[in-house]
Design a protein around this motif. Structure first.
Motif, PDB file in Angstrom:
ATOM      1  N   GLU A  13       1.008  -1.184   0.015  1.00  0.00           N
ATOM      2  CA  GLU A  13      -0.227  -0.112  -0.134  1.00  0.00           C
ATOM      3  C   GLU A  13       0.904   1.252   0.044  1.00  0.00           C
ATOM      4  O   GLU A  13       1.816   1.258   0.854  1.00  0.00           O
ATOM      5  CB  GLU A  13      -1.014  -0.095   1.333  1.00  0.00           C
ATOM      6  N   MET A  14       0.677   2.136  -0.971  1.00  0.00           N
ATOM      7  CA  MET A  14       1.405   3.513  -1.032  1.00  0.00           C
ATOM      8  C   MET A  14       0.880   4.610   0.036  1.00  0.00           C
ATOM      9  O   MET A  14      -0.293   4.734  -0.079  1.00  0.00           O
ATOM     10  CB  MET A  14       1.322   3.907  -2.369  1.00  0.00           C
ATOM     11  N   ILE A  15       1.758   4.856   0.948  1.00  0.00           N
ATOM     12  CA  ILE A  15       1.136   5.799   2.174  1.00  0.00           C
ATOM     13  C   ILE A  15       1.637   7.328   1.748  1.00  0.00           C
ATOM     14  O   ILE A  15       0.889   8.086   1.862  1.00  0.00           O
ATOM     15  CB  ILE A  15       1.960   5.586   3.503  1.00  0.00           C
ATOM     16  N   VAL A  16       2.869   7.434   1.169  1.00  0.00           N
ATOM     17  CA  VAL A  16       3.363   8.710   0.627  1.00  0.00           C
ATOM     18  C   VAL A  16       4.039   8.432  -0.754  1.00  0.00           C
ATOM     19  O   VAL A  16       4.664   7.505  -0.787  1.00  0.00           O
ATOM     20  CB  VAL A  16       4.084   9.246   1.724  1.00  0.00           C
ATOM     21  N   GLY A  17       3.758   9.483  -1.762  1.00  0.00           N
ATOM     22  CA  GLY A  17       4.706   9.414  -2.708  1.00  0.00           C
ATOM     23  C   GLY A  17       3.999   8.946  -4.049  1.00  0.00           C
ATOM     24  O   GLY A  17       4.980   8.334  -4.863  1.00  0.00           O
ATOM     25  N   ALA A  84       7.414  12.388   5.978  1.00  0.00           N
ATOM     26  CA  ALA A  84       7.897  11.857   4.916  1.00  0.00           C
ATOM     27  C   ALA A  84       7.307  12.692   3.503  1.00  0.00           C
ATOM     28  O   ALA A  84       8.086  12.806   2.556  1.00  0.00           O
ATOM     29  CB  ALA A  84       7.160  10.381   4.597  1.00  0.00           C
ATOM     30  N   ASP A  85       6.113  13.227   3.720  1.00  0.00           N
ATOM     31  CA  ASP A  85       5.310  14.165   2.801  1.00  0.00           C
ATOM     32  C   ASP A  85       6.220  15.295   2.560  1.00  0.00           C
ATOM     33  O   ASP A  85       6.508  15.714   1.602  1.00  0.00           O
ATOM     34  CB  ASP A  85       4.071  14.306   3.576  1.00  0.00           C
ATOM     35  N   GLU A  86       6.784  15.943   3.710  1.00  0.00           N
ATOM     36  CA  GLU A  86       7.439  17.101   3.654  1.00  0.00           C
ATOM     37  C   GLU A  86       8.681  16.901   2.984  1.00  0.00           C
ATOM     38  O   GLU A  86       9.276  17.753   2.323  1.00  0.00           O
ATOM     39  CB  GLU A  86       7.742  17.559   5.221  1.00  0.00           C
ATOM     40  N   MET A  87       9.513  15.829   3.151  1.00  0.00           N
ATOM     41  CA  MET A  87      10.668  15.575   2.610  1.00  0.00           C
ATOM     42  C   MET A  87      10.567  14.779   1.221  1.00  0.00           C
ATOM     43  O   MET A  87      11.895  14.241   0.715  1.00  0.00           O
ATOM     44  CB  MET A  87      11.312  14.706   3.890  1.00  0.00           C
ATOM     45  N   HIS A  88       9.402  14.539   0.805  1.00  0.00           N
ATOM     46  CA  HIS A  88       9.284  13.858  -0.158  1.00  0.00           C
ATOM     47  C   HIS A  88       9.739  12.577  -0.395  1.00  0.00           C
ATOM     48  O   HIS A  88      10.606  12.062  -1.478  1.00  0.00           O
ATOM     49  CB  HIS A  88       9.632  14.696  -1.608  1.00  0.00           C
ATOM     50  N   ILE A  89       9.689  11.694   0.563  1.00  0.00           N
ATOM     51  CA  ILE A  89      10.141  10.448   0.511  1.00  0.00           C
ATOM     52  C   ILE A  89       9.256   9.379   0.633  1.00  0.00           C
ATOM     53  O   ILE A  89       8.010   9.225   1.651  1.00  0.00           O
ATOM     54  CB  ILE A  89      11.048  10.114   1.813  1.00  0.00           C
ATOM     55  N   PRO A  90       8.933   8.459  -0.381  1.00  0.00           N
ATOM     56  CA  PRO A  90       7.857   7.667  -0.572  1.00  0.00           C
ATOM     57  C   PRO A  90       7.664   6.595   0.635  1.00  0.00           C
ATOM     58  O   PRO A  90       8.828   6.179   1.067  1.00  0.00           O
ATOM     59  CB  PRO A  90       7.904   6.974  -1.974  1.00  0.00           C
ATOM     60  N   ILE A  91       6.656   6.140   1.001  1.00  0.00           N
ATOM     61  CA  ILE A  91       6.588   4.891   2.247  1.00  0.00           C
ATOM     62  C   ILE A  91       5.667   4.179   1.310  1.00  0.00           C
ATOM     63  O   ILE A  91       4.415   4.371   1.148  1.00  0.00           O
ATOM     64  CB  ILE A  91       6.001   5.400   3.294  1.00  0.00           C
ATOM     65  N   LEU A  92       5.920   2.641   1.514  1.00  0.00           N
ATOM     66  CA  LEU A  92       5.169   1.613   1.175  1.00  0.00           C
ATOM     67  C   LEU A  92       5.094   0.728   2.045  1.00  0.00           C
ATOM     68  O   LEU A  92       6.088   0.636   2.994  1.00  0.00           O
ATOM     69  CB  LEU A  92       5.649   1.057  -0.060  1.00  0.00           C
ATOM     70  N   CYS A  93       3.869   0.216   2.695  1.00  0.00           N
ATOM     71  CA  CYS A  93       3.722  -0.901   3.341  1.00  0.00           C
ATOM     72  C   CYS A  93       3.144  -2.114   2.962  1.00  0.00           C
ATOM     73  O   CYS A  93       2.316  -2.147   2.179  1.00  0.00           O
ATOM     74  CB  CYS A  93       2.360  -0.333   4.307  1.00  0.00           C
ATOM     75  N   THR A  94       4.055  -3.227   3.296  1.00  0.00           N
ATOM     76  CA  THR A  94       3.618  -4.433   2.895  1.00  0.00           C
ATOM     77  C   THR A  94       3.332  -5.385   4.221  1.00  0.00           C
ATOM     78  O   THR A  94       3.683  -5.098   5.231  1.00  0.00           O
ATOM     79  CB  THR A  94       4.960  -5.152   2.125  1.00  0.00           C
ATOM     80  N   LYS A  95       2.569  -6.374   3.770  1.00  0.00           N
ATOM     81  CA  LYS A  95       2.072  -7.325   5.017  1.00  0.00           C
ATOM     82  C   LYS A  95       3.162  -8.356   5.113  1.00  0.00           C
ATOM     83  O   LYS A  95       3.233  -8.926   6.106  1.00  0.00           O
ATOM     84  CB  LYS A  95       0.725  -7.870   4.782  1.00  0.00           C
ATOM     85  N   TYR A  96       4.079  -8.369   4.366  1.00  0.00           N
ATOM     86  CA  TYR A  96       5.108  -9.631   4.367  1.00  0.00           C
ATOM     87  C   TYR A  96       6.113  -8.989   5.366  1.00  0.00           C
ATOM     88  O   TYR A  96       6.562  -8.043   5.920  1.00  0.00           O
ATOM     89  CB  TYR A  96       5.796  -9.726   2.970  1.00  0.00           C
ATOM     90  N   ILE A  97       6.800  -9.957   6.166  1.00  0.00           N
ATOM     91  CA  ILE A  97       7.880  -9.831   7.069  1.00  0.00           C
ATOM     92  C   ILE A  97       9.205  -9.651   6.136  1.00  0.00           C
ATOM     93  O   ILE A  97       9.090  -9.779   4.937  1.00  0.00           O
ATOM     94  CB  ILE A  97       8.325 -11.254   8.023  1.00  0.00           C
ATOM     95  N   LEU A  98      10.233  -8.849   6.897  1.00  0.00           N
ATOM     96  CA  LEU A  98      11.464  -8.348   6.204  1.00  0.00           C
ATOM     97  C   LEU A  98      12.058  -9.504   5.320  1.00  0.00           C
ATOM     98  O   LEU A  98      12.421  -9.426   4.170  1.00  0.00           O
ATOM     99  CB  LEU A  98      12.299  -7.759   7.377  1.00  0.00           C
ATOM    100  N   PHE A  99      12.030 -10.878   5.798  1.00  0.00           N
ATOM    101  CA  PHE A  99      12.647 -12.164   5.137  1.00  0.00           C
ATOM    102  C   PHE A  99      11.937 -12.242   3.938  1.00  0.00           C
ATOM    103  O   PHE A  99      12.701 -12.352   2.767  1.00  0.00           O
ATOM    104  CB  PHE A  99      12.498 -13.277   5.928  1.00  0.00           C
TER     105      PHE A  99
END
Lengths: 121, 115, 159
Positions: A13-17, A84-99
């Motif tokens: 899911e795209m949160i920012v950017g 993140a919005d202010e600094m123009h850095i996109p954030i994406l959220c995933t349900k998967y674990i880091l591995f």
């Protein structure tokens, strides 16, 4: 690959950017220690992390990180999203674990990055 | 799949738990926060981290993890190795960053499941 | 967070200075000064790699001040030869500098660790990313850090 590909691969899911989905990415760094990120991560990399506090954005800003992938279904708090919005850095959220996140991206050709800056001494 | 196959495939350096390299690896977990691994790691996971503190051995032991891979050539503290030896927990070192270790282990486990 | 900035010409060299105030314990603001320094250096047209290194050492020292001191200051000095960042805090001071410089050694509490810091890497990062680094500390008084990044590359830094 583009950030859009990353989003698809991770079912994220795209949160920012949302305006940066055509950005090209080649490398990634996964860590929960920001000092570790600061020591090794290369400019233009994806940062995969389980942390969601505003320091993640600060760290990404200092290093010119391309985008942040928040793993394990965590959602960043509003203050992080705002920064993140202010600094123009996109954030994406995933349900998967880091591995799993690393595994899926690695399979599609993203590689890790280690760029240790050496001092003269 | 057996831990020893992963050790061979990734050329990992084993520093403790040499008697338990036949441990079955059923998954992986990447994390540097002990509380995260305590909460979310699963038994049979291969733990990929850059934490070198001796407490990683206790976490691996309590959670029945298959072993610990330290990334970026991180050297474990001396008491971490000693504890790993005592508790029979395989601790291994890789020169690669965590992302690549995770990627390679992920692919190996996937392939193993398909065969 | 901002103090005052000044630009002056000394012996024909242009020197920029700015002083920042850092509030101890305020983790919401931690990193603001480093971000500000990054913007200032970028606007001066300094190469990205140098800006990154300067922002990085500023950030790690800012985190140290926020984590361990009641208050601190950071001073940025830029002249054509170098970028200098000095941080001064009113904290407990460092008991054993040699030990503090060891990678992995940390006295951080859980709150700092949850933020992803306090893994005993900060000072190592600062040392590795500066061309010149000096650390002085007085127990019960505070700590002074001086970090210099040279603008004129005598030999290449990155591998």
């Amino acid at each position: 690959m583009t950030l859009q590909d990353v989003k698809d691969i991770l079912d994220a899911e795209m949160i920012v950017g949302g305006d940066k989905l055509d950005m090209e990415v080649k490398t990634a760094f996964g860590a929960d220690l920001m000092s570790d990120v600061l020591a090794y991560a290369k400019a233009g990399s994806l940062l995969l992390t389980g942390l969601t506090n505003p320091q993640v954005i600060r760290t990404a800003n200092v290093l010119d990180i391309a985008a942040i992938i928040v793993v394990r279904g965590k959602k960043p708090p509003q203050e992080t999203v705002n920064l993140a919005d202010e600094m123009h850095i996109p954030i994406l959220c995933t349900k998967y674990i880091l591995f799993e996140t690393a595994g899926r991206l690695y399979q599609k050709g993203i590689v890790g990055c280690v760029e240790k800056v050496q001092s003269k001494s | 799949m057996e831990l020893s196959s992963i050790i061979n495939a990734l050329s990992l350096r084993v520093v403790s738990g040499k008697d338990n390299l036949s441990n079955a690896v059923t998954g992986g977990y990447v994390g540097d926060l002990l509380s995260d691994v305590m909460g979310n790691g699963k038994s049979g996971d291969l733990w990929i981290t850059r934490q070198v503190h001796q407490n990683i051995v206790a976490v691996a032991s309590l959670k029945d993890l298959a072993g610990i891979v330290l990334v970026n050539n991180c050297e474990p503290a001396e008491d971490t190795i000693q504890k790993g030896v005592k508790e029979g927990i395989p601790i291994m070192i890789s020169e690669m960053p965590g992302f690549d270790v995770a990627g390679k282990v992920y692919n190996l486990i996937k392939k193993d499941h398909h065969e | 967070m901002r103090g005052e900035s000044s630009e002056q010409v000394l012996n024909g060299q242009k020197i920029f200075e700015e002083l920042f105030i850092i509030e101890g314990g305020n983790f919401n603001k931690a990193g603001e000064v480093a971000s500000r320094i990054k913007v200032i250096l970028k606007n001066m047209g300094i190469p990205d790699e140098l800006v990154r290194r300067a922002a990085l050492v500023a950030y790690e020292s800012e985190i140290n001040i926020v984590s361990y001191a009641k208050q601190g200051y950071m001073k940025l000095t830029v002249n054509p030869d170098l970028i200098m960042i000095e941080s001064i805090d009113e904290g407990e001071g460092i008991v054993d500098i040699e030990l503090a410089m060891q990678e992995g050694y940390s006295t951080a509490n859980d709150r700092i660790r949850e933020m992803g810091f306090g893994a005993g890497m900060g000072l190592c990062n600062i040392k590795n990313y500066s061309d010149y680094f000096d650390l002085r500390s007085k127990i019960g008084k505070g700590t002074y850090l001086k970090m210099i990044i040279e603008s004129q590359q005598k030999n290449p830094k990155t591998e």
